[in-house]
Design an enzyme around this catalytic site. Structure first.
Site, mmCIF file in Angstrom:
data_model
loop_
_atom_site.group_PDB
_atom_site.id
_atom_site.type_symbol
_atom_site.label_atom_id
_atom_site.label_comp_id
_atom_site.label_asym_id
_atom_site.label_seq_id
_atom_site.Cartn_x
_atom_site.Cartn_y
_atom_site.Cartn_z
ATOM 1 C CD GLU A 1 -3.187 -1.042 1.974
ATOM 2 O OE1 GLU A 1 -3.264 -0.097 2.762
ATOM 3 O OE2 GLU A 1 -4.050 -1.934 1.884
HETATM 4 C C1 LIG Z 1 3.323 -9.480 0.558
HETATM 5 C C2 LIG Z 1 2.948 -8.512 -0.507
HETATM 6 C C3 LIG Z 1 1.629 -8.362 -0.868
HETATM 7 C C4 LIG Z 1 1.267 -7.518 -1.922
HETATM 8 N N1 LIG Z 1 -0.036 -7.486 -2.355
HETATM 9 C C5 LIG Z 1 -0.321 -6.822 -3.511
HETATM 10 C C6 LIG Z 1 -1.622 -6.930 -4.104
HETATM 11 O O1 LIG Z 1 -2.521 -7.575 -3.574
HETATM 12 N N2 LIG Z 1 -1.839 -6.283 -5.266
HETATM 13 C C7 LIG Z 1 -0.867 -5.557 -5.888
HETATM 14 O O2 LIG Z 1 -1.117 -5.019 -6.953
HETATM 15 N N3 LIG Z 1 0.365 -5.424 -5.351
HETATM 16 C C8 LIG Z 1 0.662 -6.044 -4.190
HETATM 17 N N4 LIG Z 1 1.919 -5.941 -3.635
HETATM 18 C C9 LIG Z 1 2.915 -5.109 -4.288
HETATM 19 C C10 LIG Z 1 3.331 -3.887 -3.487
HETATM 20 O O3 LIG Z 1 2.349 -2.908 -3.585
HETATM 21 C C11 LIG Z 1 4.687 -3.471 -4.041
HETATM 22 O O4 LIG Z 1 5.616 -4.391 -3.528
HETATM 23 C C12 LIG Z 1 5.061 -2.074 -3.705
HETATM 24 O O5 LIG Z 1 4.292 -1.206 -4.483
HETATM 25 C C13 LIG Z 1 6.540 -1.792 -3.966
HETATM 26 O O6 LIG Z 1 6.968 -2.239 -5.200
HETATM 27 P P1 LIG Z 1 8.309 -3.106 -5.335
HETATM 28 O O7 LIG Z 1 8.262 -4.190 -4.321
HETATM 29 O O8 LIG Z 1 8.469 -3.482 -6.734
HETATM 30 O O9 LIG Z 1 9.465 -2.102 -4.891
HETATM 31 P P2 LIG Z 1 10.157 -1.012 -5.802
HETATM 32 O O10 LIG Z 1 9.140 -0.171 -6.460
HETATM 33 O O11 LIG Z 1 11.158 -1.677 -6.651
HETATM 34 O O12 LIG Z 1 10.868 -0.115 -4.715
HETATM 35 C C14 LIG Z 1 12.098 -0.485 -4.080
HETATM 36 C C15 LIG Z 1 12.398 0.565 -3.015
HETATM 37 O O13 LIG Z 1 12.571 1.845 -3.646
HETATM 38 C C16 LIG Z 1 11.734 2.809 -3.023
HETATM 39 N N5 LIG Z 1 11.307 3.765 -4.043
HETATM 40 C C17 LIG Z 1 10.801 3.514 -5.272
HETATM 41 N N6 LIG Z 1 10.555 4.677 -5.903
HETATM 42 C C18 LIG Z 1 10.913 5.673 -5.064
HETATM 43 C C19 LIG Z 1 10.917 7.093 -5.129
HETATM 44 N N7 LIG Z 1 10.483 7.760 -6.174
HETATM 45 N N8 LIG Z 1 11.347 7.788 -4.054
HETATM 46 C C20 LIG Z 1 11.800 7.149 -2.953
HETATM 47 N N9 LIG Z 1 11.814 5.817 -2.843
HETATM 48 C C21 LIG Z 1 11.395 5.086 -3.879
HETATM 49 C C22 LIG Z 1 10.575 2.027 -2.434
HETATM 50 O O14 LIG Z 1 10.038 2.735 -1.328
HETATM 51 C C23 LIG Z 1 11.271 0.741 -1.998
HETATM 52 O O15 LIG Z 1 11.837 0.930 -0.742
HETATM 53 C C24 LIG Z 1 2.271 -6.778 -2.573
HETATM 54 C C25 LIG Z 1 3.601 -6.882 -2.173
HETATM 55 C C26 LIG Z 1 3.943 -7.744 -1.173
HETATM 56 C C27 LIG Z 1 5.397 -7.888 -0.814
#
Ligand SMILES: Cc1cc2nc3c(=O)[nH]c(=O)nc-3n(C[C@H](O)[C@H](O)[C@H](O)COP(=O)(O)OP(=O)(O)OC[C@H]3O[C@@H](n4cnc5c(N)ncnc54)[C@H](O)[C@@H]3O)c2cc1C
Length: 799
Positions: free
Chosen positions: A502
């Protein structure tokens, strides 16, 4: 003498500026008159007087002579701001425009109106909601065995799945007319909090269908046919939903997804109809592996112009039965050994008729707006409830454990080092709960406070991280060795899930909170941006004039309140808590000044200066948290037993605000501005301290006692009244330990060694009677059970 009069004059001027809204003409005449008197009486010498007249002329003439102002001030500023504005994508714009503002805007204004805070009604449960919590949720919690769920099955048991579905847990937000429970945000949060205190796997499973997902989207944007078809089935658990937004290449930047739907004609129920041919690859989707209906976000295109001239239609949302040809679903991820269902899914050339688009054709391209709008609500409920549930469980278990676990002949909770960690557990948990409650009241009033829910999501999950870590430290090896009797380890393992979903926390703090806050909550910025966008110089000029007045007032408030230590601010309450209201008002003024200066001088650069933006988020976030704590204390009738927690939380939060503001100024890119800001915000330096050792000590002792303060911490979590239960046995050991306290005190007063090996002899000597000996033995047995950890045979599967 004349310097004294001069200082008094400046003080009166500042005080008037803070208290009274006067017209520009009155201000100009007053300052000119004062300068005239000072010059005529030769109080400050000729050189300084000329310098003051010059500053006066440079500031005042452009303000009065509008042609000159526009030419020399407004127009250059207009051009500068236009050039320095970063390009704002449509998705960012939609995010900024979504939701409502409320108390966050008051904090941003520099002059919060406390009555607005007090008028937000207190949370209440209906009889039906109360009954559900006391019966259905209680039964569900008693059915949950977290070791069985996370270690043996990697799933909830079939009985638990059935209970959740048949008792309406998946339909808490669905209206009664569709067979749902139609609970308030508060009731919904209470349910998740209670389940989370027992099993995070079960809590996440229940959370997801009630959070951002098909039901939420259908309720707000669905067509009548879609609502009729899906809502009653979702409410009864006959359909299991999930929502798929995240893909391998697009995580935080979900708008950059490569999942594509192209408008085309296809066969549906034997007829040729218009729809989309969609290809996608998603991952991390909660409930995905067991979902029967998949909410899908995809980028819609119309290359052949079947819908009109626009080729790039934008992000859109569809509801797709998972049995549809081309949908691939069912594999799993294992998110840190939590056993809720989560996995990838994909679709190859899946034909989706127009009727499956949420809201139908009218909502094509509005997917991003729909998601951010509904996220503004959902993220204020689920994860905050889960965080507080975890915080309360840690408070309960750590308080009890620290009291019953002895080292060096003393309960470990008596050692100051342990008390320091315990005070954070209790203080942060109280603070988190107060913040949750205020936010839920707003949501139940129909608000969609996008900035506030981002604050609540970030600071509550981060506080939970701190609380759980502290709990683990106090438990030592008892928290580390895993097995059926470990009630902390899975919680500890699962923390990063709350941090990541989220809106991942780093991004939420450093980009979203102040980024959106400055646009949404600032009294002028949004209108100024609109004037810039529409090249409306006249409106821009008028707004800049008002904005300058607003800034001057806040500078005066910030200086005056800082110098007086907040004493010149009127507080809405009297007594011990008045001080915190005064400090909050003072920091609100300082925050308004610093953010105005940063926005003016850094403009679009601020978007890239995420370290500064993150500190702004901290200042705003902790001001909100402090207000929530004060509001709860007032709303609860100022209970004496909560005073220590309230003081701890306010001191902690205000100290964070101070440090965040100091950090912004210290790292502000322009040296000369830094000194100005120091003078306006910290003219006498930083004077607030974190909670004192004495307060930490009191709070830690309250956590180990069975008094009213502890009852507040434990309110709303599952507390099994069963000495055989993993958590119940700890509570039982605490109760017995406290019962034996007078006996142990008597032995200590007699200077008798109270070690267990002496009890039998003491009984024979008549120092202890038989009942006392029996009680002491019973306590030792209970404590042994409470501190025991599991062990397993070598080389065999741990079952
Ligand atoms: C257990 C679990 C359940 C989930 N459930 C769902 C679901 O039901 N439906 C769904 O659609 N998604 C779901 N997600 C996805 C979740 O919303 C994403 O994991 C989240 O949006 C982050 O994306 P990412 O993991 O690819 O991290 P990335 O986007 O690769 O980010 C990596 C790091 O970089 C930081 N970052 C990225 N961009 C910036 C910026 N501009 N400024 C500062 N920091 C930044 C992030 O904060 C993070 O710390 C789930 C994820 C998990 C792990």
């Amino acid at each position: 003498m004349q310097w004294f009069v001069l200082l008094a004059f400046v003080f009166v001027l500042l005080f008037t500026l803070v208290r009274v809204q006067l017209s520009l003409l009155v201000w100009t005449t007053t300052i000119a008159g004062a300068l005239f008197v000072i010059t005529a009486l030769d109080w400050i010498g000729g050189g300084l007087a000329i310098a003051l007249w010059l500053i006066f002329a440079v500031c005042m003439i452009p303000l009065h002579w509008s042609e000159m102002r526009k030419r020399w001030l407004t127009e250059p500023l207009f051009q500068h701001m236009k050039q320095s504005l970063p390009p704002i994508s449509n998705s960012e714009k939609e995010a900024m425009e979504s939701g409502t503002v409320g108390w966050d805007a008051e904090l941003f204004s520099g002059n919060p109106d406390w009555q607005k805070l007090f008028h937000i009604p207190k949370n209440k449960l209906t009889d039906e909601e109360k009954n559900f919590l006391d019966s259905d949720v209680e039964v569900l919690c008693s059915m949950l065995d977290d070791w069985d769920i996370t270690h043996k099955r990697n799933d909830l048991s079939p009985e638990v799945w059935e209970f959740i579905k048949s008792h309406g847990f998946f339909g808490m937000i669905i209206p009664k007319e569709y067979g749902g429970l139609d609970f308030s945000a508060y009731a919904h949060s209470q349910v998740v909090q209670k389940i989370a205190s027992r099993s995070l796997t079960a809590a996440v499973t229940v959370m997801v269908p009630n959070s951002l997902g098909p039901a939420e989207l259908l309720l707000s944007y669905g067509t009548d046919t879609q609502k009729k078809h899906y809502l009653s089935k979702l409410a009864k658990g006959e359909e299991i939903p999930c929502f798929a937004l995240t893909s391998p290449v697009a995580g935080s930047d979900a708008g950059a997804m490569t999942d594509v739907g192209v408008v085309c004609k296809g066969k549906y129920k034997g007829k040729e109809v218009l729809g989309f041919r969609i290809n996608w690859e998603k991952r991390y989707i909660t409930l995905g592996p067991v979902a029967t209906v998949l909410g899908l976000a995809f980028h819609a295109y119309d290359p052949d112009g079947l819908l009109g001239d626009t080729k790039d239609l934008g992000i859109s949302c569809a509801l797709i039965p998972t049995a549809t040809k081309g949908v691939k679903i069912g594999r799993r991820h294992y998110p840190l050994n939590a056993a809720f269902m989560n996995g990838p899914n994909s679709g190859k050339d899946v034909f989706v008729p127009m009727d499956w688009l949420i809201g139908g054709e009218a909502y094509i391209g509005k997917g991003w707006q729909m998601l951010v709008e509904r996220l503004a609500v959902g993220r204020g409920i689920s994860l905050p409830a889960l965080s507080v549930g975890a915080g309360k469980r840690v408070s309960q278990t750590t308080g009890a454990y620290a009291r019953v676990r002895k080292q060096f002949h003393l309960p470990v909770g008596k050692f100051e080092g342990v008390q320091e960690a315990m005070s954070r557990i209790g203080g942060l948990t109280y603070m988190m709960d107060s913040t949750r409650l205020l936010t839920l009241s707003m949501l139940d009033q129909g608000e969609r406070p996008a900035v506030i829910t981002a604050i609540v999501k970030y600071y509550l999950t981060e506080s939970m991280r701190q609380v759980v870590n502290d709990g683990m430290d106090v438990h030592g090896g008892r928290g580390i060795c895993m097995g059926p009797s470990n009630y902390l380890a899975r919680m500890y393992q699962t923390i990063p899930v709350g941090i990541t979903v989220e809106g991942a926390n780093i991004l939420t703090r450093s980009m979203i909170i102040f980024g959106q806050g400055s646009m949404r909550c600032h009294p002028f910025i949004q209108q100024e941006m609109a004037a810039l966008e529409s090249d409306d110089m006249a409106s821009f000029d008028a707004l800049i004039l008002q904005h300058a007045g607003h800034l001057m007032r806040n500078i005066a408030r910030s200086v005056l309140f800082s110098v007086s230590g907040g004493r010149l601010v009127s507080s809405p309450v009297s007594g011990d808590m008045a001080y915190y209201y005064q400090q909050l008002a003072r920091f609100s003024a300082s925050f308004a000044v610093v953010s105005d200066v940063a926005l003016m001088l850094l403009g679009g650069q601020l978007k890239r200066k995420e370290m500064l933006s993150g500190r702004f988020a901290d200042a705003l976030g902790y001001m909100y948290i402090c207000s929530a704590t004060l509001k709860r204390f007032e709303g609860d009738g100022q209970p004496e037993s909560d005073k220590v927690s309230v003081q701890w939380a306010c001191q902690y939060a205000l100290y964070q605000v101070q440090e965040a503001l100091h950090g912004i100024i210290r790292h502000f890119p322009m040296r000369i501005v830094r000194w100005k800001l120091y003078a306006w915000v910290f003219p006498l330096g930083r004077r607030l301290n974190p909670p004192s050792d004495a307060l930490n000590h009191q709070l830690a002792l309250q956590l180990q006692d069975l008094g009213d303060a502890r009852k507040t911490w434990l309110d709303g979590i599952y507390l099994p009244d069963d000495a055989k239960d993993v958590v119940g046995c700890l509570e039982y050991a605490l109760q017995l330990t406290l019962q034996t306290e007078p006996i142990m005190q008597r032995l200590r007063d007699l200077d008798i060694n109270d070690a267990q090996e002496n009890w039998q002899v003491l009984c024979e000597q008549g120092v202890l009677n038989k009942d006392e000996l029996k009680l002491l033995m019973q306590v030792e047995k209970a404590i042994r059970k409470a501190i025991d950890v599991d062990d397993f045979p070598q080389g065999r599967k741990r079952k």
